[in-house]
Design a protein around this motif. Structure first.
Motif, PDB file in Angstrom:
ATOM      1  N   UNK A  29      43.669  37.047  51.761  1.00  0.00           N
ATOM      2  CA  UNK A  29      44.328  36.666  53.008  1.00  0.00           C
ATOM      3  C   UNK A  29      45.814  36.461  52.764  1.00  0.00           C
ATOM      4  N   UNK A  30      46.628  36.726  53.786  1.00  0.00           N
ATOM      5  CA  UNK A  30      48.072  36.565  53.659  1.00  0.00           C
ATOM      6  C   UNK A  30      48.500  35.115  53.683  1.00  0.00           C
ATOM      7  N   UNK A  38      43.196  41.652  53.591  1.00  0.00           N
ATOM      8  CA  UNK A  38      42.814  42.900  52.948  1.00  0.00           C
ATOM      9  C   UNK A  38      41.304  42.930  52.735  1.00  0.00           C
ATOM     10  N   UNK A  39      40.712  44.086  52.959  1.00  0.00           N
ATOM     11  CA  UNK A  39      39.286  44.266  52.733  1.00  0.00           C
ATOM     12  C   UNK A  39      39.021  44.427  51.237  1.00  0.00           C
ATOM     13  N   UNK A  40      37.873  43.940  50.757  1.00  0.00           N
ATOM     14  CA  UNK A  40      37.550  44.096  49.341  1.00  0.00           C
ATOM     15  C   UNK A  40      37.587  45.545  48.870  1.00  0.00           C
ATOM     16  N   UNK A  45      40.329  49.744  45.606  1.00  0.00           N
ATOM     17  CA  UNK A  45      41.069  51.003  45.501  1.00  0.00           C
ATOM     18  C   UNK A  45      42.431  50.774  44.867  1.00  0.00           C
ATOM     19  N   UNK A  46      43.101  49.670  45.251  1.00  0.00           N
ATOM     20  CA  UNK A  46      44.406  49.358  44.669  1.00  0.00           C
ATOM     21  C   UNK A  46      44.270  49.026  43.190  1.00  0.00           C
ATOM     22  N   UNK A  79      31.906  40.705  48.542  1.00  0.00           N
ATOM     23  CA  UNK A  79      32.551  41.293  47.367  1.00  0.00           C
ATOM     24  C   UNK A  79      31.533  41.898  46.397  1.00  0.00           C
ATOM     25  N   UNK A  80      30.260  41.616  46.610  1.00  0.00           N
ATOM     26  CA  UNK A  80      29.219  41.916  45.627  1.00  0.00           C
ATOM     27  C   UNK A  80      29.209  43.365  45.158  1.00  0.00           C
TER      28      UNK A  80
END
Length: 260
Positions: A29-30, A38-40, A45-46, A79-80
């Motif tokens: 979260x920001x 941001x999605x897990x 990917x990042x 997140x699993x």
């Protein structure tokens, strides 16, 4: 056939001095409402793109985003299936009463810091906010060291934001963190098997602290302390770790392979 992607996730990513590229202090979260969460899957990917393995920290305990078994279970489920470590940054000292041992056991690590600090009247102050007044610096440090020692006595794996001082005391950092104060908390970390975070955002602790901690047998972790922006940016951590002679053997990395 083993995919190249799986090899990337399971193999250590090393730099010079054999240091693992891991960032265990990431929030999805920001810091403000203008930064979307941001999605897990996007974080994964990042992580893959940067070649830095990510640990995602939810926040709470008995209050905050994570405040009971349901909210902790939802985070774990979210997140699993991603190649990410699952961590929790806890606040207060009652969090173990609100979260079951079974669910806590599914986390890869638990982190805590001392930045929500009680003043002399017991009122909590947020030390990272600007213009925080703490009164007499020496008196503050004596109480702050004792509070950090209490934080380190908990069943946690990472001491986050170690040795941070409020903005108005930063110019006195080296003088305030005397050898005696450093050694008291280093000994507490070693005694309780808690890794000392090297924090890229606040750039703490100092090289002097890291060297004393290494000599005492402490472990360390790397963290960007990022809220979406700056995820995986651990150049400061790697640079000061190399400067202080740390190797992979000194760095805490969760045991579970991300995504399993």
């Amino acid at each position: 056939m083993i995919s190249k992607y799986l090899i990337l996730l399971c193999a250590p990513v090393m730099l010079a001095a054999d240091l693992p590229k891991v960032d265990l202090h990431i929030h999805l979260h920001g810091e403000d409402h203008n930064t979307p969460e941001m999605k897990p899957a996007d974080a994964a990917a990042l992580s893959r793109k940067m070649g830095v393995r990510f640990g995602i920290l939810a926040e709470g305990g008995c209050r905050g985003d994570i405040h009971d078994n349901q909210t902790l279970g939802e985070f774990l489920d979210e997140v699993r299936d991603q190649p990410l470590w699952r961590g929790l940054q806890v606040y207060g000292f009652d969090w173990a009463n609100c979260l079951s041992s079974d669910l806590r056991g599914q986390l890869d690590y638990i982190a805590a810091d001392a930045l929500v600090f009680p003043d002399k009247n017991g009122k909590s102050i947020w030390l990272w906010l600007p213009n925080i007044e703490v009164g007499d610096a020496q008196d503050f440090m004596d109480r702050y060291v004792a509070f950090n020692e209490r934080v380190l006595s908990q069943p946690i794996q990472i001491w986050a934001n170690p040795t941070y001082v409020p903005e108005k005391l930063k110019a006195q950092y080296d003088a305030l963190w005397t050898p005696a104060r450093m050694d008291r908390l280093i000994q507490a970390a070693v005694r309780n098997h808690v890794a000392i975070e090297i924090n890229a955002h606040f750039q703490v602790p100092s090289a002097a602290f890291i060297r004393r901690a290494k000599a005492a047998g402490a472990k360390f972790s790397f963290g960007s302390n990022s809220h979406v922006k700056g995820m995986g940016e651990i150049d400061y951590c790697l640079r000061i770790a190399q400067q202080c002679g740390l190797t992979a053997a000194d760095i805490y990395v969760p045991a579970r392979r991300p995504g399993r």
